[in-house]
Design a protein around this motif. Structure first.
Motif, PDB file in Angstrom:
ATOM      1  N   CYS A  83      29.732  42.225  46.635  1.00 19.07           N
ATOM      2  CA  CYS A  83      30.687  43.290  46.988  1.00 19.07           C
ATOM      3  C   CYS A  83      32.000  42.690  47.476  1.00 19.07           C
ATOM      4  O   CYS A  83      33.075  43.183  47.128  1.00 19.07           O
ATOM      5  CB  CYS A  83      30.098  44.210  48.055  1.00 19.07           C
ATOM      6  N   LEU A  84      31.921  41.626  48.253  1.00 18.23           N
ATOM      7  CA  LEU A  84      33.131  40.949  48.704  1.00 18.23           C
ATOM      8  C   LEU A  84      33.885  40.374  47.511  1.00 18.23           C
ATOM      9  O   LEU A  84      35.110  40.474  47.442  1.00 18.23           O
ATOM     10  CB  LEU A  84      32.791  39.842  49.709  1.00 18.23           C
ATOM     11  N   LEU A  85      33.165  39.791  46.558  1.00 16.56           N
ATOM     12  CA  LEU A  85      33.793  39.278  45.340  1.00 16.56           C
ATOM     13  C   LEU A  85      34.572  40.389  44.656  1.00 16.56           C
ATOM     14  O   LEU A  85      35.724  40.204  44.260  1.00 16.56           O
ATOM     15  CB  LEU A  85      32.740  38.712  44.385  1.00 16.56           C
ATOM     16  N   GLU A  86      33.965  41.552  44.503  1.00 15.62           N
ATOM     17  CA  GLU A  86      34.636  42.688  43.852  1.00 15.62           C
ATOM     18  C   GLU A  86      35.892  43.085  44.610  1.00 15.62           C
ATOM     19  O   GLU A  86      36.946  43.321  44.007  1.00 15.62           O
ATOM     20  CB  GLU A  86      33.686  43.872  43.735  1.00 15.62           C
ATOM     21  N   ASP A  87      35.803  43.171  45.923  1.00 14.67           N
ATOM     22  CA  ASP A  87      36.966  43.567  46.726  1.00 14.67           C
ATOM     23  C   ASP A  87      38.076  42.517  46.654  1.00 14.67           C
ATOM     24  O   ASP A  87      39.251  42.853  46.526  1.00 14.67           O
ATOM     25  CB  ASP A  87      36.555  43.818  48.179  1.00 14.67           C
ATOM     26  N   LEU A  88      37.707  41.255  46.724  1.00 13.76           N
ATOM     27  CA  LEU A  88      38.696  40.179  46.597  1.00 13.76           C
ATOM     28  C   LEU A  88      39.349  40.190  45.216  1.00 13.76           C
ATOM     29  O   LEU A  88      40.571  40.059  45.104  1.00 13.76           O
ATOM     30  CB  LEU A  88      38.052  38.817  46.839  1.00 13.76           C
ATOM     31  N   ALA A  89      38.543  40.328  44.183  1.00 15.44           N
ATOM     32  CA  ALA A  89      39.071  40.353  42.816  1.00 15.44           C
ATOM     33  C   ALA A  89      39.997  41.550  42.618  1.00 15.44           C
ATOM     34  O   ALA A  89      41.061  41.433  42.003  1.00 15.44           O
ATOM     35  CB  ALA A  89      37.922  40.389  41.802  1.00 15.44           C
ATOM     36  N   ASN A  90      39.595  42.691  43.147  1.00 13.52           N
ATOM     37  CA  ASN A  90      40.408  43.895  43.044  1.00 13.52           C
ATOM     38  C   ASN A  90      41.754  43.682  43.733  1.00 13.52           C
ATOM     39  O   ASN A  90      42.815  43.902  43.133  1.00 13.52           O
ATOM     40  CB  ASN A  90      39.652  45.067  43.672  1.00 13.52           C
ATOM     41  N   ALA A  91      41.728  43.244  44.975  1.00 15.03           N
ATOM     42  CA  ALA A  91      42.972  43.069  45.733  1.00 15.03           C
ATOM     43  C   ALA A  91      43.849  41.977  45.128  1.00 15.03           C
ATOM     44  O   ALA A  91      45.052  42.166  44.950  1.00 15.03           O
ATOM     45  CB  ALA A  91      42.645  42.756  47.192  1.00 15.03           C
ATOM     46  N   PHE A  92      43.256  40.840  44.790  1.00 11.95           N
ATOM     47  CA  PHE A  92      44.035  39.727  44.246  1.00 11.95           C
ATOM     48  C   PHE A  92      44.591  40.074  42.864  1.00 11.95           C
ATOM     49  O   PHE A  92      45.757  39.826  42.577  1.00 11.95           O
ATOM     50  CB  PHE A  92      43.171  38.467  44.186  1.00 11.95           C
ATOM     51  N   GLY A  93      43.762  40.655  42.015  1.00 12.00           N
ATOM     52  CA  GLY A  93      44.191  40.990  40.654  1.00 12.00           C
ATOM     53  C   GLY A  93      45.252  42.062  40.599  1.00 12.00           C
ATOM     54  O   GLY A  93      46.164  42.013  39.777  1.00 12.00           O
ATOM     55  N   THR A  94      45.156  43.048  41.484  1.00  9.31           N
ATOM     56  CA  THR A  94      46.115  44.159  41.448  1.00  9.31           C
ATOM     57  C   THR A  94      47.327  43.931  42.343  1.00  9.31           C
ATOM     58  O   THR A  94      48.378  44.516  42.106  1.00  9.31           O
ATOM     59  CB  THR A  94      45.440  45.492  41.837  1.00  9.31           C
ATOM     60  N   LEU A  95      47.196  43.090  43.351  1.00  9.55           N
ATOM     61  CA  LEU A  95      48.302  42.857  44.282  1.00  9.55           C
ATOM     62  C   LEU A  95      49.039  41.556  43.950  1.00  9.55           C
ATOM     63  O   LEU A  95      50.213  41.578  43.605  1.00  9.55           O
ATOM     64  CB  LEU A  95      47.765  42.816  45.716  1.00  9.55           C
ATOM     65  N   ASN A  96      48.347  40.450  43.993  1.00 12.38           N
ATOM     66  CA  ASN A  96      48.996  39.152  43.839  1.00 12.38           C
ATOM     67  C   ASN A  96      49.349  38.800  42.396  1.00 12.38           C
ATOM     68  O   ASN A  96      50.242  38.004  42.159  1.00 12.38           O
ATOM     69  CB  ASN A  96      48.123  38.041  44.424  1.00 12.38           C
ATOM     70  N   LEU A  97      48.633  39.372  41.445  1.00  3.99           N
ATOM     71  CA  LEU A  97      48.904  39.044  40.039  1.00  3.99           C
ATOM     72  C   LEU A  97      49.555  40.195  39.279  1.00  3.99           C
ATOM     73  O   LEU A  97      49.677  40.147  38.056  1.00  3.99           O
ATOM     74  CB  LEU A  97      47.594  38.639  39.337  1.00  3.99           C
ATOM     75  N   LYS A  98      49.976  41.215  39.979  1.00  2.06           N
ATOM     76  CA  LYS A  98      50.509  42.428  39.358  1.00  2.06           C
ATOM     77  C   LYS A  98      51.606  42.138  38.335  1.00  2.06           C
ATOM     78  O   LYS A  98      51.652  42.749  37.271  1.00  2.06           O
ATOM     79  CB  LYS A  98      51.021  43.379  40.432  1.00  2.06           C
ATOM     80  N   ASN A  99      52.496  41.212  38.633  1.00  2.22           N
ATOM     81  CA  ASN A  99      53.626  40.934  37.745  1.00  2.22           C
ATOM     82  C   ASN A  99      53.355  39.839  36.718  1.00  2.22           C
ATOM     83  O   ASN A  99      54.277  39.328  36.099  1.00  2.22           O
ATOM     84  CB  ASN A  99      54.864  40.589  38.578  1.00  2.22           C
ATOM     85  N   LEU A 100      52.098  39.510  36.537  1.00  2.88           N
ATOM     86  CA  LEU A 100      51.702  38.546  35.509  1.00  2.88           C
ATOM     87  C   LEU A 100      51.247  39.323  34.285  1.00  2.88           C
ATOM     88  O   LEU A 100      50.509  40.312  34.412  1.00  2.88           O
ATOM     89  CB  LEU A 100      50.554  37.674  36.039  1.00  2.88           C
ATOM     90  N   SER A 101      51.685  38.914  33.120  1.00  2.28           N
ATOM     91  CA  SER A 101      51.288  39.643  31.911  1.00  2.28           C
ATOM     92  C   SER A 101      49.789  39.464  31.651  1.00  2.28           C
ATOM     93  O   SER A 101      49.205  38.435  31.979  1.00  2.28           O
ATOM     94  CB  SER A 101      52.091  39.156  30.704  1.00  2.28           C
ATOM     95  N   SER A 102      49.204  40.478  31.049  1.00  2.00           N
ATOM     96  CA  SER A 102      47.780  40.409  30.694  1.00  2.00           C
ATOM     97  C   SER A 102      47.514  39.254  29.741  1.00  2.00           C
ATOM     98  O   SER A 102      46.500  38.562  29.867  1.00  2.00           O
ATOM     99  CB  SER A 102      47.325  41.708  30.028  1.00  2.00           C
ATOM    100  N   SER A 103      48.420  39.054  28.799  1.00  2.00           N
ATOM    101  CA  SER A 103      48.205  37.984  27.821  1.00  2.00           C
ATOM    102  C   SER A 103      48.228  36.613  28.486  1.00  2.00           C
ATOM    103  O   SER A 103      47.450  35.730  28.126  1.00  2.00           O
ATOM    104  CB  SER A 103      49.244  38.060  26.693  1.00  2.00           C
ATOM    105  N   LYS A 104      49.082  36.433  29.483  1.00  2.00           N
ATOM    106  CA  LYS A 104      49.141  35.151  30.203  1.00  2.00           C
ATOM    107  C   LYS A 104      47.831  34.927  30.980  1.00  2.00           C
ATOM    108  O   LYS A 104      47.245  33.853  30.931  1.00  2.00           O
ATOM    109  CB  LYS A 104      50.336  35.144  31.161  1.00  2.00           C
ATOM    110  N   LEU A 105      47.383  35.953  31.682  1.00  2.00           N
ATOM    111  CA  LEU A 105      46.139  35.837  32.443  1.00  2.00           C
ATOM    112  C   LEU A 105      44.957  35.605  31.508  1.00  2.00           C
ATOM    113  O   LEU A 105      44.106  34.759  31.771  1.00  2.00           O
ATOM    114  CB  LEU A 105      45.918  37.087  33.300  1.00  2.00           C
ATOM    115  N   ARG A 106      44.915  36.335  30.401  1.00  2.00           N
ATOM    116  CA  ARG A 106      43.820  36.184  29.433  1.00  2.00           C
ATOM    117  C   ARG A 106      43.815  34.780  28.811  1.00  2.00           C
ATOM    118  O   ARG A 106      42.751  34.246  28.503  1.00  2.00           O
ATOM    119  CB  ARG A 106      43.918  37.216  28.307  1.00  2.00           C
TER     120      ARG A 106
END
Length: 194
Positions: A83-106
């Protein structure tokens, strides 16, 4: 991140690790109580992470991720850690990586999922190469804060994997890193601009 918040997260992480050690040693009678205490600590961490996301605390989120990554990579056999993994992934992916393109992350995620720690003798060399791949992109886009956040996450994960005491733990941490990265990619997709 304010020093007292950072110390508080580190203290909770240390307390969780001590509780896990105690859980392995104690008799069955006390295990339920220890498991309950572990669950409460994980819940407190999850609440804190979601609060950081809600208040858009970018730096605190990145620092919290670095502090808590060892728990995520080592303790995924526990549903509270998941559950902590999910919360961390959610917050980090939507907050800290928001301005990164999906293609770059993929691009980086696709590289990671092709690494086969079970059947490839050179799997760790390939994992370390991931750092050079991300440094190359970061060198081309130094003003991209989201890419810098991803770079710092990958550096921390590779360091934790490489510092494992044995090959089995390295592979376990890598497997959990892949799961964590997958969750980050999934949550990031909800806010990606492309």
């Amino acid at each position: 991140m304010r020093t007292n918040q950072k110390n508080n997260i580190e203290n909770i992480k240390d307390e969780i690790n001590k509780l896990y050690e105690k859980l392995e040693k104690d008799d069955q009678k006390e295990k339920k109580e220890i498991e309950k205490e572990i669950k409460n600590k994980f819940n407190n961490l999850s609440k804190y992470i979601l609060e950081l996301k809600k208040n858009k605390k970018f730096e605190e989120m990145l620092n919290s991720l670095k502090i808590l990554l060892p728990i995520v990579l080592d303790k995924l056999d526990n549903k509270n850690a998941l559950c902590l993994l999910e919360d961390l992934a959610n917050a980090f992916g939507t907050l800290n990586l928001k301005n990164l393109s999906s293609s770059k992350l993929r691009k980086f995620y696709n590289y990671v999922i092709l690494i086969d720690a079970e059947n490839d003798r050179d799997w760790f060399v390939k994992l370390v190469r991931l750092k050079s791949l991300i440094y190359y992109d970061y060198g081309r886009e130094k003003n991209n804060r989201a890419l810098e956040n991803l770079k710092e996450f990958i550096e921390e994960a590779v360091k934790l994997i490489s510092n494992a005491e044995n090959e089995e733990l390295m592979k376990t941490r890598f497997k959990n890193f892949k799961l964590f990265f997958e969750a980050i990619v999934a949550y990031h997709k909800t806010v990606a601009k492309d």
